[in-house]
Design an enzyme around this catalytic site. Structure first.
Site, PDB file in Angstrom:
ATOM      1  N   ARG A  38      -1.423  -7.294   6.237  1.00 16.82           N
ATOM      2  CA  ARG A  38      -0.816  -6.061   5.494  1.00 16.82           C
ATOM      3  C   ARG A  38      -2.039  -5.381   5.003  1.00 16.82           C
ATOM      4  NH1 ARG A  38       5.195  -6.528   3.846  1.00 16.82           N
ATOM      5  NH2 ARG A  38       5.362  -4.564   4.838  1.00 16.82           N
ATOM      6  N   ASP A  62      11.568  -5.757  12.567  1.00 17.14           N
ATOM      7  CA  ASP A  62      12.390  -6.040  11.288  1.00 17.14           C
ATOM      8  C   ASP A  62      13.498  -6.719  12.088  1.00 17.14           C
ATOM      9  OD1 ASP A  62      10.497  -4.944   9.634  1.00 17.14           O
ATOM     10  OD2 ASP A  62      11.588  -3.211   9.474  1.00 17.14           O
ATOM     11  N   ARG A 108      16.903  -8.108  -1.702  1.00 16.52           N
ATOM     12  CA  ARG A 108      15.759  -6.842  -1.746  1.00 16.52           C
ATOM     13  C   ARG A 108      16.295  -5.675  -0.724  1.00 16.52           C
ATOM     14  NH1 ARG A 108       9.662  -8.598  -1.073  1.00 16.52           N
ATOM     15  NH2 ARG A 108       9.652  -6.067  -0.942  1.00 16.52           N
ATOM     16  N   LYS A 127      17.047   1.274   3.476  1.00 19.49           N
ATOM     17  CA  LYS A 127      16.009   0.934   2.544  1.00 19.49           C
ATOM     18  C   LYS A 127      14.798   1.612   2.843  1.00 19.49           C
ATOM     19  CE  LYS A 127      13.652  -3.052   3.029  1.00 19.49           C
ATOM     20  NZ  LYS A 127      12.329  -3.170   3.189  1.00 19.49           N
ATOM     21  N   ASN A 128      14.162   1.575   3.912  1.00 25.41           N
ATOM     22  CA  ASN A 128      13.135   1.936   4.308  1.00 25.41           C
ATOM     23  C   ASN A 128      12.888   3.488   4.445  1.00 25.41           C
ATOM     24  OD1 ASN A 128      11.965  -0.529   4.346  1.00 25.41           O
ATOM     25  ND2 ASN A 128      12.062  -0.900   6.651  1.00 25.41           N
ATOM     26  N   ILE A 146       3.751  -6.985  15.924  1.00 30.38           N
ATOM     27  CA  ILE A 146       3.460  -6.005  14.888  1.00 30.38           C
ATOM     28  C   ILE A 146       2.560  -6.658  13.811  1.00 30.38           C
ATOM     29  CG2 ILE A 146       4.221  -4.319  13.204  1.00 30.38           C
ATOM     30  CD1 ILE A 146       4.587  -3.200  16.213  1.00 30.38           C
ATOM     31  N   CYS A 205       6.870  -8.838   1.246  1.00 34.73           N
ATOM     32  CA  CYS A 205       7.070  -9.988   2.150  1.00 34.73           C
ATOM     33  C   CYS A 205       6.116 -10.534   2.728  1.00 34.73           C
ATOM     34  CB  CYS A 205       8.254  -9.765   3.315  1.00 34.73           C
ATOM     35  SG  CYS A 205       9.822  -9.548   2.633  1.00 34.73           S
TER      36      CYS A 205
END
Ligand code: EPZ
Length: 417
Positions: free
Chosen positions: A121, A304, A396, A22-23, A326, A116
């Site tokens: 962020r 993650d 997602r 995905k990323n 993070i 999310c």
């Protein structure tokens, strides 16, 4: 609202393939804007976030076709450089489309991205990077307008190795005059994949995978076909899910070097791991041992996988300590996990997990993408039927998770209301 109904207590066994990342897919799809030509992508996962990116590309004027597992994007006729606010709010990585629009048109209009809720962020590092390239930024009522006559290469030092800011600066500087050097760049494998994609299209990017990335501006790009890298976070998720059930699973299509810290921690927790080229076999003991983890930028332990690993450790023998370095709000899932009997306390960045022998089934919510996957992990081990609500988050980022787990012997049903 959709839910997963999971009847826990079955060992996961068998063989499973990891989907495309995905990323990596999201910035690469954005980068297709740069060429004004045709991009053919293989191994893009069919998930909500890639569908949202596809929708934005179409709204901007790209022609997008999906057939036989490939996505073909033609960006010749882009008419708009404005990303609609409604789409920006759907996911964080919508922001990397801005770098690609700026790179090609020296112009982009966008708003603050959603995504999310795992921390504040901000996008200050992205915007500072753009300014260093000579781009003017005006902000009014949450709408950000970026424009300039020319993009000029520069030296850009990031205060933090942000993945998104690194990607955005690379995208914005592909056609810049001269050379751009990013120091303290993020070193994640997804950035290496973006570099490989861009270079195949004719760009000159060097150094991804290290903390210094050099981009030499080029005049134009060409048509390209590219195979996106495997999803290292999905691979880690499947390994943890196998481990919590005491299962024995072979995970195919993995780049082993991408998940080294996860493999080491699983071994420390007592799982037996065998590695062979792009395959990882895991055999888990009846009960895992407690281990400590600290999340760090790559090549450290990935944030993650923090929630998923913690969920797995909730039934390990002994006390584990988790430190989340993070994102400041990535423990929202803990309240849900407590409903299943987990004993976890959180103070600031630190969670202490006192391993219990058994989890109990419950109705729980997905609090975010990886928080939702953590709930599935717990539910696979909890005796009885658990309901995981709000799985739109999970959809997602995980392709066919229910089908993959069913293939491994789990009892999981997707319920859509
Ligand atoms: C990427 O997000 C990933 N998303 C995230 O994946 C991942 O958790 C994260 O990198 C860290 O590995 C995608 O690749 C699409 P960052 P990104 O910019 O780029 C601060 C998942 O579950 N920061 O590296 O948004 C920020 O607040 C997800 O798949 C600033 O302060 O992450 C955070 O504390 C969610 N200013 C830290 O840096 C900025 O301008 C890392 O963020 C940018 C970031």
């Amino acid at each position: 609202m959709s839910s997963y109904i999971i009847e826990g207590g079955n060992k996961l066994e068998g063989e499973i393939n990891v989907s495309g990342s995905k990323n990596a897919s999201l910035p690469i799809m954005a980068a297709s804007i740069l060429s004004g030509k045709t991009t053919t992508l293989y191994n893009v996962p069919n998930i909500y976030d890639t569908k949202t990116t596809q929708k934005i590309l179409q709204l901007l004027g790209c022609r997008v076709n999906k057939k036989n597992g490939k996505i073909i994007i033609n960006s010749k006729d882009i008419k708009s450089q404005e990303i609609p606010d409604e789409q920006m709010r759907k996911m964080r990585s919508s922001v990397v489309l801005a770098g690609a629009l700026i790179g090609r048109f020296k112009n982009a209009i966008f708003s603050y991205p959603g995504g999310c809720d795992i921390g504040s962020r901000p996008i200050d590092l992205h915007l500072k990077g753009f300014q260093k390239l000579g781009i003017n930024i005006e902000e009014d009522g949450g709408i950000i307008k970026c424009s300039c006559d020319k993009i000029i290469g520069n030296n850009i030092h990031l205060d933090f190795p942000s993945v998104g800011a690194t990607e955005n600066i690379i995208l914005a500087s592909v056609f810049a005059e001269g050379e751009t050097i990013i120091t303290n760049a993020a070193m994640e494998p997804e950035i290496v994949d973006l570099q490989n994609f861009l270079n195949k299209m004719g760009a000159k990017v060097k150094g991804a995978g290290t903390n210094v990335i050099k981009i030499t501006g080029v005049k134009n790009l060409k048509d390209v076909s590219y195979n996106v890298m495997p999803d290292r976070i999905e691979a880690g998720t499947l390994l943890c899910m196998a481990a919590i059930t005491g299962g024995e699973v072979l995970v195919n299509n993995v780049k082993i070097e991408h998940i080294n810290p996860v493999i080491h921690k699983l071994e420390e927790a007592g799982a037996k791991i065998l590695l062979d080229k792009n395959k990882i076999a895991i055999k888990s003991p009846k009960r895992l041992k407690a281990v400590d983890i600290k999340t760090m930028p790559y090549p450290g332990f990935p944030t993650d996988l923090q929630s998923i690993f913690a969920s797995m450790l909730s039934v390990a023998k002994g006390s584990s300590m988790v430190v989340e370095n993070i994102f400041e709000n990535r423990y929202k899932y803990v309240n849900e996990l407590r409903r299943m009997g987990a004993k976890i306390t959180v103070e600031g960045k630190v969670a202490i997990i006192k391993g219990v022998r058994k989890l109990t089934s419950a109705q729980v919510n997905s609090t975010d993408l990886r928080g939702g996957a953590a709930m599935c992990t717990a539910a696979l081990a909890a005796k009885g039927e658990s309901t995981i609500n709000n799985i739109e988050y999970i959809l997602r980022g995980y392709e066919n998770l229910d089908k993959k787990l069913t293939k491994l012997g789990a009892k999981i049903k997707l319920q859509q209301i």
